[in-house]
Design a protein around this motif. Structure first.
Motif: not given
Length: 457
Positions: A126-129, A134-139
């Motif tokens: 949960v971040s802008r970048y 390695l992590f799925e964007p969720a935001w």
């Protein structure tokens, strides 16, 4: 799938075989573990920066795939929420950044969710970048400008029973949640979820202390780098007796590391014990023939750390070996090491191992001080300490239990009277890095059993 010890050991053995699986990908030289340390070890080949990044990211991906599911299910946690602000990374998030992410960006929030029934653990950011894939964007800030509400929505959609955040009274590694972030997250969460918040202290420690097969495969070579630099520092290449000071050697280390693109995780130490002189001489003291030298030196390479203490003797003119009392002192320290290694057992606390090792060493007629610690992603790593130099009677921080597949700095000393120095009591410090497979402790690149000799000239 969680790697069991037997599987990890098999992969580790395969990594040491030739040709190895690791050799087919970017990897530093693979050096087999050994109980014997080389007197003049050659410097292993160092990877260029791009290849170092490839190794770091590959190992991180493996850790996220294997270690995270294992420790979350082991601890009975179905959601772990981590957060950090730029240049104020908490210890766990700092080890989860890909090799091109030098720090957290603005506010970085990571969420792990175990949906159960053997399904893969979700890794959300949960971040802008991005986070190196390695992590799925969720935001999506355009759809939900409030980052904290985005976190609350993720929590509500998954309805976790235990939400771990990092707070701890004892461990710095498990205390990364700041008060301001805790307040902001709580304000966004419905009250029913606030009641499900638990400490992620053990998750943090387990993540940091657990070593994967590839980490263990490359670790001996990393320790070899440190050993090769110590061998050069304790030689006439660097030390001219009667001219070179202790701090000259310290700064030689720093210059060498800078030229190699390596990082020290603490300023190197050089100490001098001398017949008739009390304590450890340091700083601008000039090294002389007849001195017993001590170094404490640690590097960071491919995100793994070393921590080594070695001893050297500066020969007097006409001498070909160190005085017998000095040689006997190092041998006594090796015996203390043996007692400590034999005291290791999975499930024992650091305090219990300390008590067992000290009792055996004292019964052996030794005068020990034991202050060993885990090592890995930090120099003084996550896990249980086994004694402190200023506390040999156990400590609340030493109640954590020892686990398999963990790396250790076997750090200790024995105090011995040296007849050739008029019975002066001398401190024979030693520190060598090792791996505990759950049954046996093995040195990663051997241990010092003979004093390094530096010719007088």
């Amino acid at each position: 799938m969680t790697l069991r010890l037997s599987t990890a050991a098999a992969l580790l053995c395969a990594a040491f075989a030739a040709p190895s699986a690791l050799a087919q990908t970017t990897a530093p030289p693979i050096i087999a573990m050994s109980d014997a340390e080389q007197a003049q070890p050659e410097m292993p080949r160092l990877l260029p920066m791009r290849e170092r990044a490839e190794v770091i990211d590959r190992i991180l991906a493996e850790r996220l795939e294997t270690v995270i599911p294992q420790i979350m299910r082991e601890q009975g946690i179905d959601m772990w929420v981590l957060m950090a602000r730029e240049y104020f990374e908490e210890p766990v998030i700092a080890t989860m950044l890909d090799a091109e992410s030098m720090s957290a960006r603005r506010r970085t929030i990571l969420i792990f969710h175990d949906p159960g029934e053997g399904r893969p653990v979700e890794r959300l950011t949960v971040s802008r970048y991005g986070m190196g894939g390695l992590f799925e964007p969720a935001w999506n800030p355009d759809e939900q400008p409030d980052q904290w509400q985005a976190v609350a929505d993720i929590v509500a959609a998954r309805d976790p029973q235990k939400i771990a955040i990092n707070f701890s009274d004892l461990s710095a590694f498990g205390d990364g949640m700041t008060l301001s972030q805790y307040r902001l997250m709580n304000a966004a969460l419905p009250e029913s979820y606030r009641e499900r918040i638990v400490s992620g202290e053990d998750l943090a420690i387990r993540w940091l202390e657990s070593r994967t097969p590839e980490e263990i495969a490359i670790y001996p070579g990393i320790v070899r780098i440190a050993h090769s630099l110590i061998a050069r520092a304790f030689s006439r290449e660097v030390i001219t007796p009667g001219e070179t000071t202790a701090e000259d050697v310290q700064w030689w280390y720093r210059d060498q590391l800078a030229s190699l693109g390596l990082t020290p995780w603490f300023h190197p130490s050089i100490g001098i014990q001398r017949a008739g002189a009390e304590g450890m001489l340091e700083g601008k003291t000039v090294i002389q023939p007849g001195d017993l030298l001590w170094t404490d030196f640690g590097i960071t390479y491919l995100r793994l750390n070393t921590d080594t203490q070695h001893l050297a003797y500066v020969l007097k003119p006409g001498e070909t070996e160190a005085p017998g009392g000095l040689r006997a002192g190092l041998a006594a320290t090796n015996r203390v090491q043996d007692h400590l290694l034999q005291a290791f057992a999975t499930g024992l606390s650091g305090n219990e191992i300390l008590a067992r090792a000290r009792a055996a060493a004292i019964a052996d007629g030794l005068d020990p001080s034991i202050y060993s610690h885990p090592i890995g992603l930090h120099g003084h790593g996550a896990g249980t300490p086994i004694g402190f130099w200023d506390n040999q009677n156990g400590d609340p921080r030493g109640e954590y239990r020892v686990r398999a597949n963990t790396a250790w700095s076997i750090e200790l000393t024995s105090y011995n009277a040296v007849p050739e120095w008029g019975g002066q009591k001398v401190d024979f410090r030693s520190e060598e890095d090792a791996w505990f497979d759950g049954e046996t402790v093995r040195f990663l690149d051997g241990r010092q059993t003979e004093l390094t000799l530096i010719p007088a000239g």
